[in-house]
Design a protein around this motif. Structure first.
Motif, mmCIF file in Angstrom:
data_model
loop_
_atom_site.group_PDB
_atom_site.id
_atom_site.type_symbol
_atom_site.label_atom_id
_atom_site.label_comp_id
_atom_site.label_asym_id
_atom_site.label_seq_id
_atom_site.Cartn_x
_atom_site.Cartn_y
_atom_site.Cartn_z
ATOM 1 N N PHE A 200 -5.259 -3.164 -8.553
ATOM 2 C CA PHE A 200 -4.912 -1.958 -7.798
ATOM 3 C C PHE A 200 -6.175 -1.157 -7.496
ATOM 4 C CE2 PHE A 200 -0.294 -1.257 -9.507
ATOM 5 C CZ PHE A 200 0.016 -2.573 -9.192
ATOM 6 N N THR A 201 -6.183 -0.511 -6.338
ATOM 7 C CA THR A 201 -7.289 0.360 -5.965
ATOM 8 C C THR A 201 -6.745 1.686 -5.442
ATOM 9 O OG1 THR A 201 -8.660 -1.540 -5.348
ATOM 10 C CG2 THR A 201 -9.333 0.619 -4.535
ATOM 11 N N ILE A 202 -7.211 2.778 -6.030
ATOM 12 C CA ILE A 202 -6.809 4.100 -5.570
ATOM 13 C C ILE A 202 -7.916 4.679 -4.705
ATOM 14 C CG2 ILE A 202 -7.725 5.309 -7.605
ATOM 15 C CD1 ILE A 202 -5.263 7.186 -7.410
ATOM 16 N N SER A 203 -7.516 5.350 -3.627
ATOM 17 C CA SER A 203 -8.479 5.997 -2.753
ATOM 18 C C SER A 203 -7.870 7.298 -2.240
ATOM 19 C CB SER A 203 -8.871 5.092 -1.591
ATOM 20 O OG SER A 203 -7.745 4.744 -0.816
ATOM 21 N N ARG A 204 -8.715 8.097 -1.601
ATOM 22 C CA ARG A 204 -8.244 9.432 -1.237
ATOM 23 C C ARG A 204 -8.941 9.904 0.026
ATOM 24 N NH1 ARG A 204 -8.657 14.424 -5.583
ATOM 25 N NH2 ARG A 204 -8.441 16.130 -4.114
ATOM 26 N N ASP A 205 -8.197 10.602 0.862
ATOM 27 C CA ASP A 205 -8.732 11.263 2.037
ATOM 28 C C ASP A 205 -8.601 12.761 1.777
ATOM 29 O OD1 ASP A 205 -9.215 12.482 4.503
ATOM 30 O OD2 ASP A 205 -8.371 10.807 5.624
ATOM 31 N N VAL B 284 -3.500 10.540 -0.824
ATOM 32 C CA VAL B 284 -3.976 9.533 -1.759
ATOM 33 C C VAL B 284 -3.257 8.225 -1.467
ATOM 34 C CG1 VAL B 284 -2.268 10.105 -3.553
ATOM 35 C CG2 VAL B 284 -4.451 9.050 -4.197
ATOM 36 N N TYR B 285 -3.980 7.127 -1.658
ATOM 37 C CA TYR B 285 -3.451 5.793 -1.387
ATOM 38 C C TYR B 285 -3.544 4.940 -2.651
ATOM 39 C CZ TYR B 285 -4.550 7.466 3.298
ATOM 40 O OH TYR B 285 -4.647 8.231 4.436
ATOM 41 N N ALA C 155 -2.981 5.153 -11.985
ATOM 42 C CA ALA C 155 -4.336 5.362 -11.469
ATOM 43 C C ALA C 155 -4.500 6.829 -11.099
ATOM 44 C CB ALA C 155 -4.609 4.475 -10.261
ATOM 45 N N ARG C 156 -5.768 7.251 -11.132
ATOM 46 C CA ARG C 156 -6.068 8.661 -10.854
ATOM 47 C C ARG C 156 -7.416 8.746 -10.163
ATOM 48 N NH1 ARG C 156 -8.533 13.106 -13.661
ATOM 49 N NH2 ARG C 156 -7.357 15.070 -13.495
ATOM 50 N N ILE C 157 -7.541 9.729 -9.243
ATOM 51 C CA ILE C 157 -8.804 9.928 -8.552
ATOM 52 C C ILE C 157 -9.059 11.421 -8.415
ATOM 53 C CG2 ILE C 157 -7.708 9.764 -6.255
ATOM 54 C CD1 ILE C 157 -10.342 8.402 -5.303
ATOM 55 N N ARG D 3 0.846 -1.189 0.000
ATOM 56 C CA ARG D 3 0.000 0.000 0.000
ATOM 57 C C ARG D 3 0.881 1.239 0.000
ATOM 58 N NH1 ARG D 3 -3.631 2.842 4.585
ATOM 59 N NH2 ARG D 3 -5.423 3.488 3.310
ATOM 60 N N LEU D 4 0.715 2.052 -1.013
ATOM 61 C CA LEU D 4 1.448 3.302 -1.104
ATOM 62 C C LEU D 4 0.582 4.451 -0.583
ATOM 63 C CD1 LEU D 4 2.992 3.029 -4.697
ATOM 64 C CD2 LEU D 4 3.875 2.132 -2.538
ATOM 65 N N SER D 5 1.245 5.428 0.031
ATOM 66 C CA SER D 5 0.565 6.629 0.505
ATOM 67 C C SER D 5 1.290 7.853 -0.024
ATOM 68 C CB SER D 5 0.550 6.683 2.037
ATOM 69 O OG SER D 5 -0.112 5.584 2.577
#
Length: 121
Positions: free
Chosen positions: A67-72, A78-79, A49-51, A19-21
């Protein structure tokens, strides 16, 4: 100044996960989108990936389903959850942010320093 600081890279066996942050900080007015790119030795940098702020996501065909990209948004972070990793995923992974900053007086692209991901047995 605007800083993008990545973490979470490393060495993993094929089939494993990482998991990358990436946390953005500094003179940020607003962020449109954040994403990840990668560059393998001898190859061009490519999007992974982009969000967007609204949560819309897009992925390279080579990582879809793995892969799954997510964001806070509150943390400007971004993760990238990477599962079922393959040797061909080995690369330096770069965080990217499309944002408005008072540093440049407008909108621009900013990059992190990169984090190495190595998939090998």
């Amino acid at each position: 100044q605007v800083q993008l600081v990545e973490s979470g890279g490393g060495l993993v066996q094929p089939g494993g996960s990482l998991r990358l942050s990436c946390a953005a900080s500094g003179s940020i007015l607003s962020i449109n989108a954040m994403g990840w790119y990668r560059q393998a030795p001898g190859k061009e940098r490519e999007p992974v990936a982009r969000i967007t702020t609204g949560g819309s996501t897009s992925y390279a065909d080579s990582v879809k389903g793995r892969f799954t990209i997510s964001r806070d948004n509150a943390k400007n972070t971004v993760y990238l959850q990477m599962n079922s990793l393959k040797p061909e995923d080995t690369a330096v992974y770069f965080c990217n942010a499309d944002l408005y900053s008072s540093v440049i007086g407008g909108r621009g692209d900013f990059w992190g320093q990169g984090t190495q991901v190595t998939v090998s047995s």
